[in-house]
Design an enzyme around this catalytic site. Structure first.
Site, short mmCIF file in Angstrom:
data_model
loop_
_atom_site.label_atom_id
_atom_site.label_comp_id
_atom_site.label_asym_id
_atom_site.label_seq_id
_atom_site.Cartn_x
_atom_site.Cartn_y
_atom_site.Cartn_z
N SER A 356 65.99 43.07 43.81
CA SER A 356 64.99 44.03 44.13
C SER A 356 66.73 45.26 43.55
O SER A 356 67.56 45.07 43.16
CB SER A 356 64.95 44.74 45.92
OG SER A 356 64.51 45.96 46.04
N CYS A 357 66.45 46.62 44.35
CA CYS A 357 67.42 47.59 43.91
C CYS A 357 68.67 47.07 44.33
O CYS A 357 69.24 46.05 45.30
CB CYS A 357 66.56 49.17 43.72
SG CYS A 357 67.29 49.59 45.69
N GLU A 358 69.46 48.14 43.98
CA GLU A 358 70.70 48.54 43.91
C GLU A 358 71.04 48.59 45.51
O GLU A 358 71.83 48.11 46.16
CB GLU A 358 71.92 49.31 43.96
CG GLU A 358 73.58 49.37 43.90
CD GLU A 358 73.61 50.47 43.07
OE1 GLU A 358 74.24 51.27 43.48
OE2 GLU A 358 73.80 50.10 42.12
N ARG A 360 68.95 47.36 47.94
CA ARG A 360 69.02 46.22 48.38
C ARG A 360 70.13 45.72 48.58
O ARG A 360 70.32 45.17 50.19
CB ARG A 360 67.60 45.34 47.90
CG ARG A 360 67.67 44.26 48.41
CD ARG A 360 66.75 44.80 49.87
NE ARG A 360 66.73 43.18 50.24
CZ ARG A 360 65.44 42.68 51.53
NH1 ARG A 360 65.21 43.71 52.57
NH2 ARG A 360 66.10 41.33 51.73
N GLU A 420 65.10 51.44 51.07
CA GLU A 420 65.52 52.92 50.82
C GLU A 420 65.65 53.82 52.37
O GLU A 420 67.07 54.58 53.03
CB GLU A 420 65.29 54.10 49.92
CG GLU A 420 65.23 52.99 48.92
CD GLU A 420 66.29 53.43 47.97
OE1 GLU A 420 67.25 53.78 48.46
OE2 GLU A 420 66.34 51.76 47.63
#
Length: 565
Positions: A356-358, A360, A420
């Protein structure tokens, strides 16, 4: 449903069955022979006492958990609930015909026997199962996560709760109309199952994150707003994500709430050797020794994803902007190298972070620091520092409340990257709530949907609940129990004896009284819920009394305070 935290399973009561002296003697001979064949480490003596007591008193609940048992004898035929979690069982005996609930979590089962038609709850988490038998028609709860299942049998129409995550499933059978909770994340699913197209009154939560799903069926958009569906971590194309965003952003959208992640469809599965990823966090003069140590862990479960996590962690805003961050990570890695248990826990926590994204990755770092502190508390670091243990417990309590708040916030959004939202509350309130485990920066706060007013409300709620609920929460906290077992063994034994006396003398009547008062006698679901409530109330009362006694003694000695200003 079986609890995963501080309380035992809910139970149900069977009518008393009279047993004559001949059958008593015969069964006790069976138990005696079984006890004689004990292997080193097994606590069959305790099991013998509980089995004979259960048989002679016609008790509805048989609890043989946490005894290192490798086998079970013939079971009393009258029991309606069997709890054998946290043993070393490779098989189970024939199950009683009237059994309603079975908890065999955390064993070594490769097969389970034929299930009685009366069974309503089956929990066999963390075993070695590759398939399941035919499921009874009355089953309402099925928990089979962390096994080796490749497929599932047909699901009963009455099923409400299904946990199948961390298996090897590529497809799911059709979902029953009554299914409320489905946790199917971390499998190899390539398609969605058939959803019910009926209008639903109850909320439905379905989790499909981290599978291999590439497209969504057209019927997806026809589902009503009672559905919450998590599809994050799947290799969805940018076109699919854009279509979903347009769909859910429409003013007249009344469909399901859909969870995604900022990097869906962009996962990078490349990783370098674990030792290389670890040594990069250390000064050059230590790297050779560190590399030699970590080479031994290359083949441990989740080692590859842990390596990728470390590389992703080095690219977060905290790693780039926070003074001393690299030294902090290096010190943490040294602790992991010295503890196989902590390393196993940490590898598992980090398993999802690279997909997943940063942010996460940043949230996972928060969780890993929590894991370290809780592990240290459980292992005795704070045995002689009750004030520090209380401070740690207070931080864990605050984080738990923030998770509740974030969960409620997520429900108000349609197209959600929930990571987020969770990270926003922790990061933005880290200083005010003294959250030592939280990173101080995040990348995508702007898309979290969390407002300044949300943060003010959250802070006030945390402080209010802490004032009213913390001591009760702390009295049930696992690390505190571990400290009590080590340092207050006599008091702990007395508390446990109180609990078992209640189970024997009061439990069934209290459950029956509660059901009668609510007019729900005979309702299996209500019986389970009432049982769980009675058990939790009892444990709360017993452990709170013990906690008050010990804290009063310890805090008066060192001048600390229970209540935080």
């Amino acid at each position: 449903m079986f609890s995963v935290n501080n309380t035992h399973s809910s139970v149900s009561c069977s009518p008393s069955i009279n047993s004559n002296s001949t059958s008593n003697e015969h069964y006790l001979r069976i138990l005696t022979e079984w006890e004689k064949n004990s292997s080193p480490g097994e606590e069959r003596g305790i099991a013998f006492n509980r089995l004979s007591q259960c048989f002679q008193n016609q008790e509805a609940v048989l609890n043989l958990s946490d005894l290192n048992l490798t086998s079970l004898p013939e079971l009393p035929k009258h029991i309606s609930a069997l709890i054998v979690e946290n043993n070393k069982l490779t098989s189970l005996p024939k199950l009683p015909a009237f059994l309603k609930e079975l908890n065999a979590d955390n064993n070594r089962l490769s097969v389970i026997p034929e299930l009685p038609e009366s069974l309503t709850t089956l929990s066999v988490r963390s075993n070695q199962l590759e398939n399941l038998p035919v499921l009874p028609n009355h089953l309402t709860s099925l928990f089979v996560e962390n096994n080796r299942l490749y497929n599932l049998p047909a699901l009963p129409e009455k099923l409400k709760f299904l946990h199948v995550y961390y298996n090897r499933l590529t497809t799911l059978p059709d979902l029953p109309d009554k299914l409320e909770i489905l946790c199917a994340q971390r499998n190899n699913l390539v398609t969605f199952p058939q959803f019910s197209d009926r209008n639903n009154i109850r909320q439905k939560e379905y989790y499909f994150h981290f599978n291999q799903i590439t497209t969504l069926p057209e019927s997806f958009s026809q589902l009503d707003s009672s559905y919450r569906i998590n599809i994050s971590g799947n290799p969805l194309s940018t076109r699919v994500l854009q279509s979903l965003q347009r769909l859910t952003s429409s003013p007249d959208y009344h469909g399901p709430q859909i969870y995604f992640s900022m990097s869906d469809g962009q996962q990078n599965t490349l990783h370098r050797p674990l030792a290389d990823a670890v040594t990069a966090w250390f000064p050059e003069n230590k790297q050779s020794d560190v590399s030699q140590i970590w080479h031994a862990f290359e083949h441990e479960e989740h080692a590859n994803t842990f390596s990728a996590f470390l590389d992703r962690l080095s690219d977060t805003v905290s790693a780039r902007n926070t003074s001393g961050f690299r030294e902090q990570v290096a010190a943490w890695l040294e602790k992991l190298s010295a503890s196989a248990e902590l390393r196993q826990q940490s590898f598992a926590v980090a398993a999802d972070a690279t997909e997943s994204c940063e942010d996460r990755v940043a949230l996972t770092w928060n969780n890993l620091r929590k894991t370290l502190l809780v592990h240290q508390a459980s292992e005795g670091l704070f045995d002689n520092d009750t004030g520090a243990l209380l401070s740690l417990g207070r931080e864990m309590f605050r984080l738990e409340i923030l998770e509740d708040i974030a969960r409620d916030k997520v429900r108000t959004l349609h197209f959600v990257d929930e990571i987020e939202v969770y990270l926003a509350f922790q990061t933005m309130l880290a200083e005010k709530l003294q959250l030592s485990t939280a990173v101080k920066e995040m990348r995508f706060y702007g898309v979290s949907g969390v407002t300044a007013n949300d943060l003010r409300t959250a802070e006030a709620m945390v402080r209010s609940r802490e004032e009213n609920e913390f001591t009760d929460w702390f009295s049930l906290w696992g690390p505190w129990h571990a400290v009590l077992k080590r340092t207050e063994a006599d008091r702990w034994a007395q508390a446990e004896e109180q609990k078992y006396e209640m189970l024997e003398n009061e439990y069934s009547q209290r459950v029956a009284d509660r059901l009668k008062a609510s007019g729900l006698s005979g309702d299996a679901d209500a019986e389970r819920e009432a049982g769980a409530q009675v058990m939790r109330e009892t444990e709360q009362q017993i452990y709170r009394q013990l906690t008050d006694e010990v804290l009063a003694l310890r805090l008066s000695e060192n001048g600390s305070r229970l209540h935080h200003s």
